[in-house]
Write an enzyme that holds these catalytic residues in place. Structure first.
Site, PDB file in Angstrom:
ATOM      1  CE  LYS A   7      -7.492 -10.541   0.305  1.00 10.73           C
ATOM      2  NZ  LYS A   7      -7.149 -10.474   1.747  1.00 10.73           N
ATOM      3  CD  GLU A  56     -11.439   4.787  -0.227  1.00  7.67           C
ATOM      4  OE1 GLU A  56     -10.293   5.248   0.034  1.00  7.67           O
ATOM      5  OE2 GLU A  56     -12.166   4.250   0.614  1.00  7.67           O
ATOM      6  CB  CYS A 101      -8.584   6.103   2.955  1.00  7.01           C
ATOM      7  SG  CYS A 101     -10.355   6.158   3.219  1.00  7.01           S
ATOM      8  CD  GLU A 128      -2.560   6.264   2.834  1.00  6.32           C
ATOM      9  OE1 GLU A 128      -2.234   5.255   2.201  1.00  6.32           O
ATOM     10  OE2 GLU A 128      -3.743   6.652   2.943  1.00  6.32           O
TER      11      GLU A 128
HETATM   12  P1  NAI Z   1      -2.939  -3.390   0.934  1.00 11.64           P
HETATM   13  O1  NAI Z   1      -3.498  -2.362   0.040  1.00 11.64           O
HETATM   14  O2  NAI Z   1      -1.845  -4.221   0.403  1.00 11.64           O
HETATM   15  O3  NAI Z   1      -4.108  -4.367   1.414  1.00 11.64           O
HETATM   16  C1  NAI Z   1      -5.475  -4.119   1.233  1.00 11.64           C
HETATM   17  C2  NAI Z   1      -6.158  -5.403   0.791  1.00 11.64           C
HETATM   18  O4  NAI Z   1      -5.592  -5.843  -0.447  1.00 11.64           O
HETATM   19  C3  NAI Z   1      -5.976  -6.565   1.765  1.00 11.64           C
HETATM   20  O5  NAI Z   1      -7.155  -7.336   1.779  1.00 11.64           O
HETATM   21  C4  NAI Z   1      -4.858  -7.356   1.125  1.00 11.64           C
HETATM   22  O6  NAI Z   1      -4.866  -8.712   1.474  1.00 11.64           O
HETATM   23  C5  NAI Z   1      -5.158  -7.188  -0.336  1.00 11.64           C
HETATM   24  N1  NAI Z   1      -4.013  -7.370  -1.240  1.00 11.64           N
HETATM   25  C6  NAI Z   1      -2.697  -7.157  -0.988  1.00 11.64           C
HETATM   26  N2  NAI Z   1      -1.965  -7.419  -2.076  1.00 11.64           N
HETATM   27  C7  NAI Z   1      -2.824  -7.805  -3.048  1.00 11.64           C
HETATM   28  C8  NAI Z   1      -2.675  -8.181  -4.409  1.00 11.64           C
HETATM   29  N3  NAI Z   1      -1.489  -8.220  -4.997  1.00 11.64           N
HETATM   30  N4  NAI Z   1      -3.771  -8.500  -5.121  1.00 11.64           N
HETATM   31  C9  NAI Z   1      -4.988  -8.446  -4.556  1.00 11.64           C
HETATM   32  N5  NAI Z   1      -5.196  -8.096  -3.276  1.00 11.64           N
HETATM   33  C10 NAI Z   1      -4.131  -7.771  -2.521  1.00 11.64           C
HETATM   34  O7  NAI Z   1      -2.506  -2.708   2.272  1.00 11.64           O
HETATM   35  P2  NAI Z   1      -1.737  -3.324   3.531  1.00 11.64           P
HETATM   36  O8  NAI Z   1      -0.661  -4.258   3.106  1.00 11.64           O
HETATM   37  O9  NAI Z   1      -2.784  -3.854   4.436  1.00 11.64           O
HETATM   38  O10 NAI Z   1      -1.096  -2.013   4.119  1.00 11.64           O
HETATM   39  C11 NAI Z   1       0.051  -1.426   3.512  1.00 11.64           C
HETATM   40  C12 NAI Z   1      -0.035   0.077   3.563  1.00 11.64           C
HETATM   41  O11 NAI Z   1      -1.042   0.542   2.692  1.00 11.64           O
HETATM   42  C13 NAI Z   1      -0.424   0.633   4.911  1.00 11.64           C
HETATM   43  O12 NAI Z   1       0.693   0.790   5.701  1.00 11.64           O
HETATM   44  C14 NAI Z   1      -1.081   1.933   4.562  1.00 11.64           C
HETATM   45  O13 NAI Z   1      -0.094   2.936   4.448  1.00 11.64           O
HETATM   46  C15 NAI Z   1      -1.680   1.690   3.207  1.00 11.64           C
HETATM   47  N6  NAI Z   1      -3.124   1.447   3.272  1.00 11.64           N
HETATM   48  C16 NAI Z   1      -3.960   2.443   2.890  1.00 11.64           C
HETATM   49  C17 NAI Z   1      -5.319   2.252   2.946  1.00 11.64           C
HETATM   50  C18 NAI Z   1      -6.252   3.339   2.569  1.00 11.64           C
HETATM   51  O14 NAI Z   1      -7.472   3.160   2.691  1.00 11.64           O
HETATM   52  N7  NAI Z   1      -5.785   4.463   2.116  1.00 11.64           N
HETATM   53  C19 NAI Z   1      -5.919   1.005   3.434  1.00 11.64           C
HETATM   54  C20 NAI Z   1      -4.938  -0.005   3.780  1.00 11.64           C
HETATM   55  C21 NAI Z   1      -3.608   0.248   3.697  1.00 11.64           C
END
Ligand code: NAI
Ligand code: MG
Length: 501
Positions: A194, A269, A303, A404
């Site tokens: 996904k 991760e 990240c 972050e």
């Molecule tokens: P997120 O962690 O919510 O999304 C990442 C993935 O998880 C996306 O594919 C999303 O659709 C999915 N997802 C979201 N909620 C879920 C759930 N309850 N169950 C299963 N899958 C789920 O991150 P998002 O909303 O894109 O960004 C929010 C914040 O997170 C960003 O502003 C950033 O600060 C941080 N972030 C950090 C990352 C890293 O690699 N350290 C990567 C992405 C976001």
């Protein structure tokens, strides 16, 4: 915005322009729409242009994809020999070479990373595929001397865990997809991937490459949709044996909770607040660009961003001056322009979130060295741009030093002793990465040993090698990607005892 699409052409997507037309998702070897008919839009973050609509999957679609993955796992895929999986991975690697221009263009358009960067990821991504191809024929159990009475042959088998649900963020769609799919193909697992709803297009393209390579139906499925509607049902699904996730720590925690129903395995991760430590004896010429780009590359949406910069007091002011000069020369723009070094953030929401951190930094008394705003010259106003920003005189307890940001913001602080900086660097819930700049071997060793992070880079940053395990300490997650350990994440170990007397 959601719209309903009655009929749209199925793949192939390759060589079709991203002109706002509809794309389908990939389930069981077929290109399909969501059962509900719902779709969502994905736009170019540099200018807001509509690139495509894609299916908005819900639990019913996840159900279909998981069933296809289970059927493939139990079917002919389970009889593939290791060398056959290796041949498949090598073929995928060759197709990635052939289609690299399109893959990199798709990432640049869908998530904004400058084309010079998406193109430059080529060797890393294709190297991963070839690494996993090698691993496919290296999976082995052991024969063990046994301590049991009588004659017993004790051995271990290494078996694929089964159906893997892979959930990835927007910030590096191609590499993240391959980091999840590669080990699955190497070990004989099947995958439901996904992608992020913010950048689903390259993963769909990758689905097409899987089909072109001859990956059997259902072995790799790509399901587009939101975290809530598609990600959560995947994480909860009782037929999914493992979830591999990259994204925010908060979502990682909800995935752990969702996994409890069937005790599926989880590797995560997650976020980071990684320190970069510049000692007074460092090669400053080299350290300046690396420290800057450890955050500004991909506009801070990394990240491993080295977002806390500790500089030894005796060189602190000079270092920050040079850092500001380097930063002021960075070219902000649409990633499609080969001159662009700093692209947009993924969304207005993300740019607003970063903006809020900029305000917080000012309000808490940090000194703005450079940046701090949203560029508005010409067409930049149409995109989600934020200037590369450096705050100095930051204190450890300020929000910009603790959380972050996931944007182009450096929080700089002086330090006096090695012991002090090691302890301050570790004073974070995260532990993904750390950087050290020094010419002194003993300082390099001391810090490499004391920093609680999954990767420590000395006199470099961002080095990711498919052969070297990568992952987090503390709230940056658990499990490793890369190296032999990565493959073990996708395997179960079975102990087998055969009485032979
Ligand atoms: P997120 O962690 O919510 O999304 C990442 C993935 O998880 C996306 O594919 C999303 O659709 C999915 N997802 C979201 N909620 C879920 C759930 N309850 N169950 C299963 N899958 C789920 O991150 P998002 O909303 O894109 O960004 C929010 C914040 O997170 C960003 O502003 C950033 O600060 C941080 N972030 C950090 C990352 C890293 O690699 N350290 C990567 C992405 C976001
Ligand atoms: Mg997009």
């Amino acid at each position: 915005m959601r719209t309903t699409v009655d009929d749209a052409p199925a793949g192939p997507f390759l060589r079709r322009p991203l002109d706002g037309s509809h794309r389908k998702m990939f389930i069981g070897g077929a290109w399909v729409d969501a059962l509900s008919g719902e779709t969502f839009e994905t736009r170019n973050p540099a200018n807001g242009a509509l690139l495509a609509t894609v299916p908005a999957a819900s639990a019913a679609d996840v159900e279909r994809a998981v069933a296809a993955a289970r059927k493939a796992f139990d079917g002919p895929w389970s009889r593939f020999k290791p060398y056959e999986r290796q041949v498949l991975l090598l073929k995928i690697a060759d197709l990635f070479e052939r289609h690299w221009d399109e893959l990199s263009l798709s990432d640049t358009l869908d998530m904004g990373m400058p084309i010079v960067r998406t193109r430059a990821n080529r060797n890393r991504v294709i190297g991963m595929l070839r690494f996993y191809a090698g691993m496919a024929t290296s999976i082995h159990g052991e024969t063990l001397a046994n301590s049991l009475p009588g004659e017993v042959l004790s051995s271990t088998y290494r078996e694929p865990v089964g159906v893997v649900g892979a959930i990835i963020p927007w910030n590096a769609p191609t590499a993240a997809s391959i980091w999840k799919i590669g080990p699955a193909l190497a070990t004989g697992c099947t995958v439901v991937l996904k992608p992020s709803e913010e950048a689903p297009l390259t993963p769909l393209l990758i689905g097409e490459i899987m089909a072109e390579a001859g990956v059997p139906d259902g072995v790799v499925n790509i399901v587009t949709g939101t975290g809530r509607e598609a990600g959560a049902p995947l994480a909860e699904h009782p037929v999914v044996d493992k979830i591999v996730f990259t994204g925010s720590t908060q979502t990682g925690q909800s995935i752990i909770r969702a996994s409890a129903g069937n005790l599926k395995r989880v590797s995560l991760e997650l976020g980071g607040k990684s320190p970069v430590i510049v000692c007074s004896d460092a090669d400053v010429e080299r350290a300046v660009p690396v420290a800057a780009m450890s955050v500004f590359a991909n506009s801070g949406q990394i990240c491993i961003a080295g977002s806390r910069l500790f500089v030894e007091r005796s060189i602190h002011d000079d270092f920050l001056e040079r850092l500001a000069v380097f930063t002021s020369a960075l070219r902000i723009g649409d990633g499609i322009d080969p001159e662009t070094e700093i692209g947009p953030l993924i969304s207005r929401r993300q740019a607003d979130k970063v903006d809020a951190y900029l305000s917080s930094g000012r309000a808490e008394g940090a000194r703005l060295v450079i940046g701090g705003g949203r560029p508005t010259q010409g067409t930049l106003a149409d995109g989600n741009f934020v200037e590369p920003t450096i705050f100095a005189d930051v204190c450890d307890d300020m929000k910009i030093a603790r959380e972050e940001i996931f944007g182009p913001v450096i929080a700089a602080m002086p330090f006096d002793t090695l012991e002090e900086v090691a302890s301050r660097a570790n004073n974070t819930p995260y532990g993904l990465a750390a950087g050290v700049f020094t010419r002194d071997l003993s300082r390099a060793h001391t810090l490499a040993k004391h920093l609680r992070a999954g990767s420590v880079w000395v006199n470099t940053y961002h080095a990711i090698d498919p052969a070297v395990p990568f992952g987090g300490y503390k709230m940056s997650g658990y499990g490793r990607e890369g190296g032999e350990e990565h493959v073990h994440e996708y395997l179960n170990t079975k102990g087998v005892f055969i009485r032979t007397d």
